[in-house]
Design an enzyme around this catalytic site. Structure first.
Site, mmCIF file in Angstrom:
data_model
loop_
_atom_site.group_PDB
_atom_site.id
_atom_site.type_symbol
_atom_site.label_atom_id
_atom_site.label_comp_id
_atom_site.label_asym_id
_atom_site.label_seq_id
_atom_site.Cartn_x
_atom_site.Cartn_y
_atom_site.Cartn_z
ATOM 1 C CD GLU A 166 38.885 8.574 -14.886
ATOM 2 O OE1 GLU A 166 38.946 9.669 -14.288
ATOM 3 O OE2 GLU A 166 39.805 7.734 -14.859
ATOM 4 C CG PHE B 74 38.891 4.796 -12.409
ATOM 5 C CD1 PHE B 74 38.905 4.974 -11.027
ATOM 6 C CD2 PHE B 74 39.932 4.096 -12.983
ATOM 7 C CE1 PHE B 74 39.932 4.470 -10.246
ATOM 8 C CE2 PHE B 74 40.974 3.585 -12.207
ATOM 9 C CZ PHE B 74 40.971 3.777 -10.834
ATOM 10 C CG HIS C 63 43.088 0.276 -10.772
ATOM 11 N ND1 HIS C 63 43.753 1.016 -9.841
ATOM 12 C CD2 HIS C 63 43.393 0.828 -11.983
ATOM 13 C CE1 HIS C 63 44.445 1.976 -10.437
ATOM 14 N NE2 HIS C 63 44.236 1.885 -11.734
#
Length: 322
Positions: free
Chosen positions: A64, A89, A127
């Site tokens: 990323e 991210f 996440h």
């Protein structure tokens, strides 16, 4: 002009399908539109974009920071890059690249963070971005947007593409509640007033807007008239809408699918502390990590519900200045 549906209901399509269609429209009109994904081309339904414009679809792999660097380089050459990964991210993992390579350099990069807050569901705590808005709010001159339905999403993506600067867009991938009619028109930085009221103001963003509307209906039955604001632009905040709500209502509840630390509620409170001190309650994540579960379970677990908003309204009105 903005029109609200007579009855809020679940959309027929997922938000990611609207996003993909909008990106295709933008690419058809502007050859400088570039899409970058961190090995997640399919998560937003962008395969058809990749197929039609293979030279303008870049899969950077699970790297990323490098993706943001590539987006910055593309911006230097006059391209309009949209870079996507899951919310954590493209915020906490790549903060320095966004801060220096994009914002400090005054470039034109659009960052899309999907599955905000509890919408990450079964992907779990790793996440689940409860802190992404708080992280990105620290970047000078960034624009932070959280669309509440598909109509708003399509418009703000186009508005972001047309406006110079660094954007962070919180994007739900799956089905949301539909709030607005197709002919509604939005302006970045301008909150939408869905309901008027003088007893309390509920300021919400993202998936919490529909919950705020449900709460307002319950409160009407209790004789409480709640103003509801969709604050889809979190930065820059619509200062005038917040100040007017404080002056007219004297009490505010902020609702967000995010930590109560340094998010929408914090932005509202910071403004009011400097202008018109007003009692504020916050409905959001209480200094916790995310966990695995269905979105419906997580909403209940983290108190992101209309019932919690109603309780917050009762609490804040007890503190309201006479």
């Amino acid at each position: 002009m903005i029109k609200i549906l007579d009855q809020i209901k679940a959309d027929e399509r997922e938000m990611r399908s609207y996003f993909a269609d909008t990106m295709m429209e933008l690419a058809d009109e502007n050859e400088d539109i570039i899409y970058l994904a961190a090995d997640l081309m399919g998560t937003l339904g962008m395969q058809k974009f990749e197929k039609k414009y293979p030279e303008r679809a870049i899969n950077t792999g699970i790297a990323e920071a490098n993706m943001i660097g590539i987006a910055a380089g593309l911006s230097v050459t006059g391209k309009v890059p949209f870079a996507h990964s899951f919310g954590p991210f493209v915020t906490r993992r790549v903060y320095d690249q966004v801060f220096l390579s994009c914002a400090y350099a005054k470039l034109n990069v659009k960052i899309v963070g999907s599955d905000p807050g509890v919408c990450a569901a079964f992907n779990g705590g790793t996440h689940m971005p409860f802190e992404d808005v708080g992280i990105m709010r620290n970047i000078p001159n960034i624009t932070i947007i959280e669309p509440s339905d598909s109509v708003q999403l399509r418009q703000v993506i186009k508005l972001a593409a047309d406006r110079q600067g660094v954007f962070y867009i919180r994007l739900v991938r799956k089905i949301t509640q539909r709030l607005y009619t197709e002919d509604s028109q939005f302006q970045l930085g301008q909150a939408v007033q869905l309901r008027d009221g003088k007893d309390v103001a509920i300021i919400a963003s993202g998936i919490m807007v529909a919950e705020a509307m449900k709460a307002a209906e319950v409160l009407t039955g209790e004789g409480i008239n709640a103003r509801v604001l969709d604050m889809f632009t979190i930065k820059p905040l619509d200062n005038q809408a917040v100040i007017s709500a404080a002056m007219d209502c004297g009490a505010i509840v902020c609702c967000e699918n995010h930590s109560v630390i340094n998010g929408l509620g914090a932005a509202v409170s910071e403004l009011l502390a400097q202008t018109i001190p007003t009692p504020v309650e916050m409905v959001g994540i209480r200094d916790q990590f995310g966990e695995v579960g269905s979105e419906s379970y997580l909403r209940e677990h983290f108190n992101l519900t209309a019932d919690e908003i109603v309780a917050a309204v009762r609490s804040v009105r007890a503190r309201k200045k006479v």
